[in-house]
Motif scaffolding. Structure first.
Motif, PDB file in Angstrom:
ATOM      1  N   ILE A 204       8.888   9.065  -3.182  1.00 21.42           N
ATOM      2  CA  ILE A 204       8.929   7.996  -4.123  1.00 21.42           C
ATOM      3  C   ILE A 204      10.042   6.742  -3.819  1.00 21.42           C
ATOM      4  CG2 ILE A 204       9.329   7.243  -6.496  1.00 21.42           C
ATOM      5  CD1 ILE A 204       7.911   9.895  -7.078  1.00 21.42           C
ATOM      6  N   TYR A 205      11.146   7.577  -3.504  1.00 19.27           N
ATOM      7  CA  TYR A 205      12.354   6.709  -2.929  1.00 19.27           C
ATOM      8  C   TYR A 205      12.151   5.717  -1.766  1.00 19.27           C
ATOM      9  CZ  TYR A 205      16.294   5.681   0.255  1.00 19.27           C
ATOM     10  OH  TYR A 205      17.175   5.065   1.261  1.00 19.27           O
ATOM     11  N   ALA A 206      11.203   6.383  -0.800  1.00 20.89           N
ATOM     12  CA  ALA A 206      10.921   5.550   0.323  1.00 20.89           C
ATOM     13  C   ALA A 206       9.976   4.528   0.024  1.00 20.89           C
ATOM     14  CB  ALA A 206       9.932   6.460   1.462  1.00 20.89           C
ATOM     15  N   LEU A 207       8.897   4.616  -1.142  1.00 21.31           N
ATOM     16  CA  LEU A 207       7.992   3.640  -1.651  1.00 21.31           C
ATOM     17  C   LEU A 207       8.767   2.583  -2.274  1.00 21.31           C
ATOM     18  CD1 LEU A 207       5.231   5.818  -2.665  1.00 21.31           C
ATOM     19  CD2 LEU A 207       5.035   4.546  -0.801  1.00 21.31           C
ATOM     20  N   MET A 208       9.668   2.786  -3.250  1.00 24.06           N
ATOM     21  CA  MET A 208      10.422   2.066  -3.944  1.00 24.06           C
ATOM     22  C   MET A 208      11.380   1.265  -3.193  1.00 24.06           C
ATOM     23  SD  MET A 208      11.537   4.350  -6.999  1.00 24.06           S
ATOM     24  CE  MET A 208      12.937   3.229  -7.853  1.00 24.06           C
ATOM     25  N   ASP A 209      12.034   1.722  -2.187  1.00 29.26           N
ATOM     26  CA  ASP A 209      12.872   1.083  -1.137  1.00 29.26           C
ATOM     27  C   ASP A 209      12.076   0.105  -0.198  1.00 29.26           C
ATOM     28  OD1 ASP A 209      15.782   0.852  -0.126  1.00 29.26           O
ATOM     29  OD2 ASP A 209      14.801   1.197   1.889  1.00 29.26           O
ATOM     30  N   TYR A 210      11.011   0.449   0.178  1.00 26.08           N
ATOM     31  CA  TYR A 210      10.375  -0.320   1.044  1.00 26.08           C
ATOM     32  C   TYR A 210       9.771  -1.505   0.479  1.00 26.08           C
ATOM     33  CZ  TYR A 210       8.387  -1.736   5.429  1.00 26.08           C
ATOM     34  OH  TYR A 210       8.026  -2.442   6.647  1.00 26.08           O
ATOM     35  N   VAL A 211       9.324  -1.376  -0.782  1.00 23.05           N
ATOM     36  CA  VAL A 211       8.497  -2.574  -1.475  1.00 23.05           C
ATOM     37  C   VAL A 211       9.808  -3.607  -1.953  1.00 23.05           C
ATOM     38  CG1 VAL A 211       7.503  -3.125  -3.693  1.00 23.05           C
ATOM     39  CG2 VAL A 211       6.776  -1.305  -2.159  1.00 23.05           C
ATOM     40  N   ASN A 212      11.049  -2.919  -2.144  1.00 20.31           N
ATOM     41  CA  ASN A 212      12.144  -3.799  -2.695  1.00 20.31           C
ATOM     42  C   ASN A 212      12.668  -4.320  -1.399  1.00 20.31           C
ATOM     43  OD1 ASN A 212      14.187  -4.501  -4.751  1.00 20.31           O
ATOM     44  ND2 ASN A 212      15.558  -3.715  -3.184  1.00 20.31           N
ATOM     45  N   PHE A 213      12.634  -3.920  -0.294  1.00 25.28           N
ATOM     46  CA  PHE A 213      13.244  -4.221   1.035  1.00 25.28           C
ATOM     47  C   PHE A 213      12.179  -5.220   1.615  1.00 25.28           C
ATOM     48  CE2 PHE A 213      13.724  -2.285   5.653  1.00 25.28           C
ATOM     49  CZ  PHE A 213      14.656  -3.069   5.888  1.00 25.28           C
ATOM     50  N   LYS A 214      10.920  -4.774   1.785  1.00 20.63           N
ATOM     51  CA  LYS A 214      10.102  -5.628   2.664  1.00 20.63           C
ATOM     52  C   LYS A 214       8.772  -6.065   2.014  1.00 20.63           C
ATOM     53  CE  LYS A 214      12.860  -6.176   6.122  1.00 20.63           C
ATOM     54  NZ  LYS A 214      13.668  -7.306   6.179  1.00 20.63           N
ATOM     55  N   GLY A 215       8.708  -5.637   0.881  1.00 21.50           N
ATOM     56  CA  GLY A 215       7.439  -6.245   0.171  1.00 21.50           C
ATOM     57  C   GLY A 215       6.049  -5.284   0.194  1.00 21.50           C
ATOM     58  N   GLU A 216       5.219  -5.972  -0.594  1.00 24.41           N
ATOM     59  CA  GLU A 216       3.879  -5.222  -0.618  1.00 24.41           C
ATOM     60  C   GLU A 216       2.938  -5.372   0.567  1.00 24.41           C
ATOM     61  OE1 GLU A 216       2.132  -6.841  -4.078  1.00 24.41           O
ATOM     62  OE2 GLU A 216       3.641  -6.178  -5.217  1.00 24.41           O
ATOM     63  N   GLY A 217       3.270  -6.602   1.296  1.00 23.52           N
ATOM     64  CA  GLY A 217       2.463  -7.025   2.389  1.00 23.52           C
ATOM     65  C   GLY A 217       1.391  -7.700   2.112  1.00 23.52           C
ATOM     66  N   LEU A 218       1.151  -8.324   0.862  1.00 21.13           N
ATOM     67  CA  LEU A 218      -0.046  -9.208   0.508  1.00 21.13           C
ATOM     68  C   LEU A 218       0.206 -10.397   0.494  1.00 21.13           C
ATOM     69  CD1 LEU A 218      -0.919  -6.630  -2.613  1.00 21.13           C
ATOM     70  CD2 LEU A 218      -1.548  -6.668  -0.336  1.00 21.13           C
ATOM     71  N   SER A 219       1.385 -11.143   0.846  1.00 17.97           N
ATOM     72  CA  SER A 219       1.733 -12.271   0.719  1.00 17.97           C
ATOM     73  C   SER A 219       1.388 -13.286   2.272  1.00 17.97           C
ATOM     74  CB  SER A 219       2.968 -12.887   0.360  1.00 17.97           C
ATOM     75  OG  SER A 219       3.220 -13.884   0.521  1.00 17.97           O
ATOM     76  N   ALA A 220       0.580 -14.025   2.042  1.00 20.34           N
ATOM     77  CA  ALA A 220       0.282 -14.831   3.398  1.00 20.34           C
ATOM     78  C   ALA A 220       1.508 -15.711   4.075  1.00 20.34           C
ATOM     79  CB  ALA A 220      -0.776 -16.059   2.980  1.00 20.34           C
ATOM     80  N   THR A 221       2.329 -15.866   3.190  1.00 22.65           N
ATOM     81  CA  THR A 221       3.633 -16.458   3.865  1.00 22.65           C
ATOM     82  C   THR A 221       4.453 -15.282   4.483  1.00 22.65           C
ATOM     83  OG1 THR A 221       4.922 -15.986   1.696  1.00 22.65           O
ATOM     84  CG2 THR A 221       3.572 -18.111   1.796  1.00 22.65           C
ATOM     85  N   GLU A 222       4.366 -14.088   4.133  1.00 27.76           N
ATOM     86  CA  GLU A 222       5.280 -13.180   4.653  1.00 27.76           C
ATOM     87  C   GLU A 222       4.611 -12.332   5.987  1.00 27.76           C
ATOM     88  OE1 GLU A 222       7.869 -12.195   0.830  1.00 27.76           O
ATOM     89  OE2 GLU A 222       6.436 -10.623   1.247  1.00 27.76           O
ATOM     90  N   GLN A 223       4.342 -13.160   6.961  1.00 22.01           N
ATOM     91  CA  GLN A 223       3.857 -12.770   8.117  1.00 22.01           C
ATOM     92  C   GLN A 223       4.369 -13.780   9.485  1.00 22.01           C
ATOM     93  OE1 GLN A 223      -0.590 -13.602   8.051  1.00 22.01           O
ATOM     94  NE2 GLN A 223      -0.714 -12.123   6.325  1.00 22.01           N
ATOM     95  N   TYR A 224       4.223 -13.090  10.599  1.00 23.67           N
ATOM     96  CA  TYR A 224       4.478 -13.742  11.653  1.00 23.67           C
ATOM     97  C   TYR A 224       3.384 -13.730  12.598  1.00 23.67           C
ATOM     98  CZ  TYR A 224       9.454 -13.593  10.831  1.00 23.67           C
ATOM     99  OH  TYR A 224      10.887 -13.989  10.038  1.00 23.67           O
ATOM    100  N   HIS A 225       2.515 -14.583  13.205  1.00 24.73           N
ATOM    101  CA  HIS A 225       1.822 -14.687  14.141  1.00 24.73           C
ATOM    102  C   HIS A 225       0.365 -13.769  13.384  1.00 24.73           C
ATOM    103  CE1 HIS A 225       4.008 -16.318  16.967  1.00 24.73           C
ATOM    104  NE2 HIS A 225       4.749 -15.387  17.258  1.00 24.73           N
ATOM    105  N   GLY A 226       0.403 -13.847  11.940  1.00 25.42           N
ATOM    106  CA  GLY A 226      -0.889 -13.377  11.313  1.00 25.42           C
ATOM    107  C   GLY A 226      -0.682 -11.721  11.127  1.00 25.42           C
ATOM    108  N   GLN A 227       0.500 -11.382  11.271  1.00 24.04           N
ATOM    109  CA  GLN A 227       0.912  -9.939  11.189  1.00 24.04           C
ATOM    110  C   GLN A 227       1.909  -9.692  10.204  1.00 24.04           C
ATOM    111  OE1 GLN A 227       1.537  -8.810  15.322  1.00 24.04           O
ATOM    112  NE2 GLN A 227      -0.439  -7.789  15.246  1.00 24.04           N
ATOM    113  N   GLY A 228       1.706  -8.803   8.923  1.00 21.25           N
ATOM    114  CA  GLY A 228       2.585  -8.647   7.850  1.00 21.25           C
ATOM    115  C   GLY A 228       3.361  -7.338   8.280  1.00 21.25           C
TER     116      GLY A 228
END
Length: 295
Positions: A204-228
């Motif tokens: 649970i810590y890993a899930l909480m920290d990663y979402v807080n740290f690098k996000g859900e991975g659903l935003s089109a703006t949070e990608q480089y070369h189409g890879q989130g």
């Protein structure tokens, strides 16, 4: 009025009994997603459950990751960034006329605290619009020892429990959206991986920290070369192995995804400086050896 609304969160299955330069951005939930359809299918849901002691432990870990546990870092402006980072989760707060790539999270945090009847500093309540009052890092440096900043640091120091709850609830809200956003043929495996990770405090810590740290991975703006690089991408990269635990598999997949991000980045600072810190952070994704304050 606070910018950005905190999405209502379904927590009927969740037991939450809490008393109330990281070189990287902290993100809030991705926008443009729909919870309604997912909420209708209970099968898609994955619940998180932490005791008060476990939530406190997770909060301490996140504070150490973001700020090395330093009081002054509770209100901070990193070099090369267009926004200050605040609180134990380094929540982003954009100044007026700044519309960055990363999702803003400090306004929803303050809204959540207000809903919980937390006494918010008066000057924060009076901001309209609710933008960071410093235009840039130089402007912040001139005000860093002002009464406002000192009061804000003290406020964030004394509300760490609420901040940890906010991070918990945000991670909980993200899980259904992430499952629904995955390719249909991968959803069941991702749901199983999330269930395994959510069965232990370290997971649970890993899930909480990663979402807080690098996000859900659903935003089109949070990608480089189409890879989130968010939680969805990590879950898709997880590989089952009989000699490793789900948490170890998650850690390995996250390292792969963050290394890919650094290699894709136009700014070499991500690979030359930030990546090493990111990978060290991932190594904290382990089960707690007790829940004492020194961990």
């Amino acid at each position: 009025m606070l910018r950005g609304l905190l999405v209502p969160i379904l927590l009927s299955c969740v037991c939450l009994t809490a008393g109330c330069d990281s070189g990287g951005e902290t993100v809030e939930r991705d926008t443009g997603t729909t919870e309604g359809a997912a909420a209708q299918d209970h099968k898609e849901s994955v619940s998180l459950s932490l005791s008060a002691d476990e939530l406190e432990w997770v909060g301490r870990r996140i504070f150490r990751n973001e700020c090395a546990g330093k009081y002054r870092c509770l209100v901070h402006w990193n070099d090369g960034e267009a926004f200050p980072s605040l609180g134990i989760g380094h929540f982003i707060w954009y100044p007026r006329d700044v519309d960055g790539r990363f999702i803003e999270s400090f306004p929803p945090l303050i809204q959540y605290m207000s809903e919980q009847q937390v006494s918010v500093p008066q000057w924060l309540q009076e901001l309209d619009p609710f933008d960071a009052p410093w235009p840039d890092k130089a402007g912040f440096a001139k005000e860093e020892d002002s009464y406002q900043v000192i009061e804000l640091r003290e406020f964030l120091a004394t509300t760490q429990g609420f901040q940890a709850e906010f991070i918990f609830r945000r991670a909980q809200a993200a899980l259904t959206r992430i499952v629904m956003a995955a390719p249909e043929e991968r959803r069941e495996q991702i749901r199983e991986d999330l269930a395994s990770l959510s069965s232990t405090p370290g997971g649970i810590y890993a899930l909480m920290d990663y979402v807080n740290f690098k996000g859900e991975g659903l935003s089109a703006t949070e990608q480089y070369h189409g890879q989130g690089w968010g939680l969805l991408q990590v879950l898709l990269a997880m590989e089952s192995a009989s000699n490793t635990t789900p948490l170890e598999q998650f850690r390995d997949a996250a390292a792969q995804i963050l290394t890919r991000r650094a290699n894709n980045a136009e700014n070499p600072v991500e690979k030359e400086r930030w990546l090493e810190g990111w990978l060290k952070r991932l190594m904290t994704y382990r089960e707690p050896d007790g829940l004492n304050a020194s961990e």
